[in-house]
Scaffold this active site. Structure first.
Site, PDB file in Angstrom:
ATOM      1  N   HIS A   1       0.872  -1.274  -0.075  1.00  0.00           N
ATOM      2  CA  HIS A   1       0.073   0.040  -0.107  1.00  0.00           C
ATOM      3  C   HIS A   1       0.921   1.185   0.009  1.00  0.00           C
ATOM      4  O   HIS A   1       0.796   2.142  -0.743  1.00  0.00           O
ATOM      5  CB  HIS A   1      -1.002  -0.125   1.054  1.00  0.00           C
ATOM      6  CG  HIS A   1      -1.626   1.339   1.526  1.00  0.00           C
ATOM      7  ND1 HIS A   1      -2.487   1.812   0.592  1.00  0.00           N
ATOM      8  CD2 HIS A   1      -1.631   2.141   2.382  1.00  0.00           C
ATOM      9  CE1 HIS A   1      -2.816   3.103   1.207  1.00  0.00           C
ATOM     10  NE2 HIS A   1      -2.467   3.010   2.378  1.00  0.00           N
TER      11      HIS A   1
ATOM     12  N   HIS B   1       4.017   6.942   5.067  1.00  0.00           N
ATOM     13  CA  HIS B   1       2.692   7.686   5.766  1.00  0.00           C
ATOM     14  C   HIS B   1       2.123   6.934   6.667  1.00  0.00           C
ATOM     15  O   HIS B   1       1.323   7.398   7.382  1.00  0.00           O
ATOM     16  CB  HIS B   1       1.875   8.195   4.422  1.00  0.00           C
ATOM     17  CG  HIS B   1       1.011   6.887   3.801  1.00  0.00           C
ATOM     18  ND1 HIS B   1       1.301   5.982   3.076  1.00  0.00           N
ATOM     19  CD2 HIS B   1      -0.271   6.896   4.241  1.00  0.00           C
ATOM     20  CE1 HIS B   1       0.369   5.240   2.648  1.00  0.00           C
ATOM     21  NE2 HIS B   1      -0.716   5.534   3.497  1.00  0.00           N
ATOM     22  N   ASP B   2       2.340   5.507   6.753  1.00  0.00           N
ATOM     23  CA  ASP B   2       1.425   4.697   7.785  1.00  0.00           C
ATOM     24  C   ASP B   2       2.347   4.317   8.657  1.00  0.00           C
ATOM     25  O   ASP B   2       2.002   3.496   9.689  1.00  0.00           O
ATOM     26  CB  ASP B   2       0.607   3.688   7.087  1.00  0.00           C
ATOM     27  CG  ASP B   2      -0.702   4.015   6.698  1.00  0.00           C
ATOM     28  OD1 ASP B   2      -1.110   5.208   7.062  1.00  0.00           O
ATOM     29  OD2 ASP B   2      -1.294   3.475   5.517  1.00  0.00           O
TER      30      ASP B   2
ATOM     31  N   GLU C   1       1.600   5.737  12.315  1.00  0.00           N
ATOM     32  CA  GLU C   1       0.106   5.198  12.651  1.00  0.00           C
ATOM     33  C   GLU C   1       0.211   3.888  13.174  1.00  0.00           C
ATOM     34  O   GLU C   1      -0.761   3.295  14.165  1.00  0.00           O
ATOM     35  CB  GLU C   1      -0.722   5.804  11.340  1.00  0.00           C
ATOM     36  CG  GLU C   1      -2.130   5.656  12.011  1.00  0.00           C
ATOM     37  CD  GLU C   1      -2.831   6.156  10.900  1.00  0.00           C
ATOM     38  OE1 GLU C   1      -2.866   7.670  10.626  1.00  0.00           O
ATOM     39  OE2 GLU C   1      -3.676   5.640  10.317  1.00  0.00           O
ATOM     40  N   ASP C   2       0.699   2.958  12.414  1.00  0.00           N
ATOM     41  CA  ASP C   2       0.660   1.459  12.406  1.00  0.00           C
ATOM     42  C   ASP C   2       1.670   0.601  12.721  1.00  0.00           C
ATOM     43  O   ASP C   2       1.530  -0.409  12.928  1.00  0.00           O
ATOM     44  CB  ASP C   2       0.069   1.070  10.870  1.00  0.00           C
ATOM     45  CG  ASP C   2      -1.220   1.534  10.561  1.00  0.00           C
ATOM     46  OD1 ASP C   2      -2.032   2.124  11.426  1.00  0.00           O
ATOM     47  OD2 ASP C   2      -1.551   1.543   9.224  1.00  0.00           O
TER      48      ASP C   2
ATOM     49  N   ASP D   1      -3.370   8.255  -1.200  1.00  0.00           N
ATOM     50  CA  ASP D   1      -3.856   7.482   0.052  1.00  0.00           C
ATOM     51  C   ASP D   1      -5.243   6.803   0.030  1.00  0.00           C
ATOM     52  O   ASP D   1      -5.538   5.608  -0.096  1.00  0.00           O
ATOM     53  CB  ASP D   1      -3.523   7.874   1.191  1.00  0.00           C
ATOM     54  CG  ASP D   1      -3.900   7.066   2.647  1.00  0.00           C
ATOM     55  OD1 ASP D   1      -3.525   5.618   2.634  1.00  0.00           O
ATOM     56  OD2 ASP D   1      -4.095   7.326   3.755  1.00  0.00           O
TER      57      ASP D   1
HETATM   58  N1  LIG Z   1      -9.470  -0.565   1.169  1.00  0.00           N
HETATM   59  C1  LIG Z   1      -8.511  -1.404   2.086  1.00  0.00           C
HETATM   60  N2  LIG Z   1      -8.025  -0.728   3.241  1.00  0.00           N
HETATM   61  C2  LIG Z   1      -7.273  -1.527   4.024  1.00  0.00           C
HETATM   62  C3  LIG Z   1      -6.922  -2.925   3.514  1.00  0.00           C
HETATM   63  N3  LIG Z   1      -6.117  -3.194   4.446  1.00  0.00           N
HETATM   64  C4  LIG Z   1      -5.871  -2.264   5.364  1.00  0.00           C
HETATM   65  N4  LIG Z   1      -6.416  -1.133   5.018  1.00  0.00           N
HETATM   66  C5  LIG Z   1      -6.406   0.052   5.778  1.00  0.00           C
HETATM   67  O1  LIG Z   1      -7.704   0.056   6.494  1.00  0.00           O
HETATM   68  C6  LIG Z   1      -7.883   1.641   6.747  1.00  0.00           C
HETATM   69  C7  LIG Z   1      -9.503   1.701   6.423  1.00  0.00           C
HETATM   70  O2  LIG Z   1     -10.124   0.955   7.372  1.00  0.00           O
HETATM   71  P1  LIG Z   1     -10.882   1.823   8.432  1.00  0.00           P
HETATM   72  O3  LIG Z   1     -11.486   0.797   9.243  1.00  0.00           O
HETATM   73  O4  LIG Z   1     -11.668   2.873   7.926  1.00  0.00           O
HETATM   74  O5  LIG Z   1      -9.773   2.500   9.157  1.00  0.00           O
HETATM   75  P2  LIG Z   1      -8.973   1.875  10.501  1.00  0.00           P
HETATM   76  O6  LIG Z   1      -8.305   0.770   9.890  1.00  0.00           O
HETATM   77  O7  LIG Z   1      -7.886   2.996  10.818  1.00  0.00           O
HETATM   78  O8  LIG Z   1      -9.645   1.879  11.680  1.00  0.00           O
HETATM   79  C8  LIG Z   1      -6.916   2.399   5.599  1.00  0.00           C
HETATM   80  O9  LIG Z   1      -6.065   3.017   6.685  1.00  0.00           O
HETATM   81  P3  LIG Z   1      -5.098   4.223   5.929  1.00  0.00           P
HETATM   82  O10 LIG Z   1      -4.308   3.829   4.727  1.00  0.00           O
HETATM   83  O11 LIG Z   1      -4.586   4.864   7.157  1.00  0.00           O
HETATM   84  O12 LIG Z   1      -6.291   5.175   5.481  1.00  0.00           O
HETATM   85  P4  LIG Z   1      -7.621   6.062   6.129  1.00  0.00           P
HETATM   86  O13 LIG Z   1      -8.704   5.544   5.311  1.00  0.00           O
HETATM   87  O14 LIG Z   1      -7.560   5.556   7.638  1.00  0.00           O
HETATM   88  O15 LIG Z   1      -7.411   7.555   6.000  1.00  0.00           O
HETATM   89  C9  LIG Z   1      -6.368   1.170   4.973  1.00  0.00           C
HETATM   90  O16 LIG Z   1      -4.860   1.305   4.575  1.00  0.00           O
HETATM   91  C10 LIG Z   1      -7.502  -3.420   2.536  1.00  0.00           C
HETATM   92  O17 LIG Z   1      -7.307  -4.635   2.002  1.00  0.00           O
HETATM   93  N5  LIG Z   1      -8.268  -2.386   1.769  1.00  0.00           N
HETATM   94 MN   LIG Z   2      -2.605   4.509   3.890  1.00  0.00          MN
END
Ligand SMILES: Nc1nc2c(ncn2[C@@H]2O[C@H](COP(=O)(O)OP(=O)(O)O)[C@@H](OP(=O)(O)OP(=O)(O)O)[C@H]2O)c(=O)[nH]1
Ligand SMILES: [Mn+2]
Length: 178
Positions: A35, A61-62, A65-66, A122
């Site tokens: 990602h 970027h993550d 956070e992660d 993102d």
């Molecule tokens: N669409 C998708 N997302 C996935 C997948 N695996 C992990 N993610 C991550 O999950 C986040 C979106 O899920 P949410 O339930 O909305 O957020 P959360 O994980 O922070 O609780 C994204 O975080 P983020 O990159 O920090 O972005 P943001 O949406 O939180 O801004 C995304 O990168 C996947 O298979 N598909």
């Molecule tokens: Mn991200």
């Protein structure tokens, strides 16, 4: 041909190392690092961004956070500018999820232009993933809600990059949101 700098390659290595034990939420269990690499690639190859610090911040970027990485680590390794960008795109995980999601909508227009590029790329990559599959444990309703919420965030950051606007809008059009 331009060639990647030493610090860019170190950044790629660092991001891969930090995310090494994480997987995406898809059924295939794609390595998480795909990602951040996608986000940096969208910026470099689709949006034609040449600002190397923006591309490095996209790779990172993550990480705060992660993973166990801290802003201090990022600043020491990659400098204050990259760290500042990562800070702008990092959610405060101590807040409740609903509040974090609300703050992304509210804070989007306040970000710097460079941070907005990363935020847009993102969202574009996450939406592309969502078009392909529903993350494990997500209902269809939750999936649809992510498209709706992402559009609210994106709507507050328009006019930064024509290519990103167009590619995001194409997805929203397909979902009947535009
Ligand atoms: N669409 C998708 N997302 C996935 C997948 N695996 C992990 N993610 C991550 O999950 C986040 C979106 O899920 P949410 O339930 O909305 O957020 P959360 O994980 O922070 O609780 C994204 O975080 P983020 O990159 O920090 O972005 P943001 O949406 O939180 O801004 C995304 O990168 C996947 O298979 N598909
Ligand atoms: Mn991200």
């Amino acid at each position: 041909m331009t060639h990647p700098s030493r610090k860019f390659m170190e950044c790629l290595q660092y991001a891969a190392h930090q995310h090494k034990d994480q997987r995406r939420k898809d059924t295939a269990g794609t390595p998480y690092i795909n990602h951040p690499i996608n986000v940096a690639t969208i910026l470099a190859l689709e949006a034609c961004i040449e600002d190397e610090n923006v591309l490095m911040a996209a790779l990172l970027h993550d990480v705060v956070e992660d993973t166990t990485a801290t802003f201090k680590d990022v600043e020491q390794l990659f400098g204050a500018d990259v760290c500042g960008l990562v800070r702008e795109v990092t959610d405060d995980k101590t807040l409740e999820k609903q509040e974090r999601k609300r703050l992304q909508i509210v804070n989007a227009p306040k970000s710097s232009q460079r941070a907005k590029l990363i935020k847009l790329a993102d969202k574009l990559d996450n939406l592309r993933d969502l078009q392909k599959n529903t993350p494990q444990g997500w209902t269809q309703e939750r999936r649809e809600q992510y498209f709706v919420w992402a559009k609210c965030v994106v709507d507050n950051m328009r006019g930064i990059n024509g290519v990103l606007d167009e590619k995001l809008d194409e997805i929203f059009r397909e979902r009947g949101l535009l």
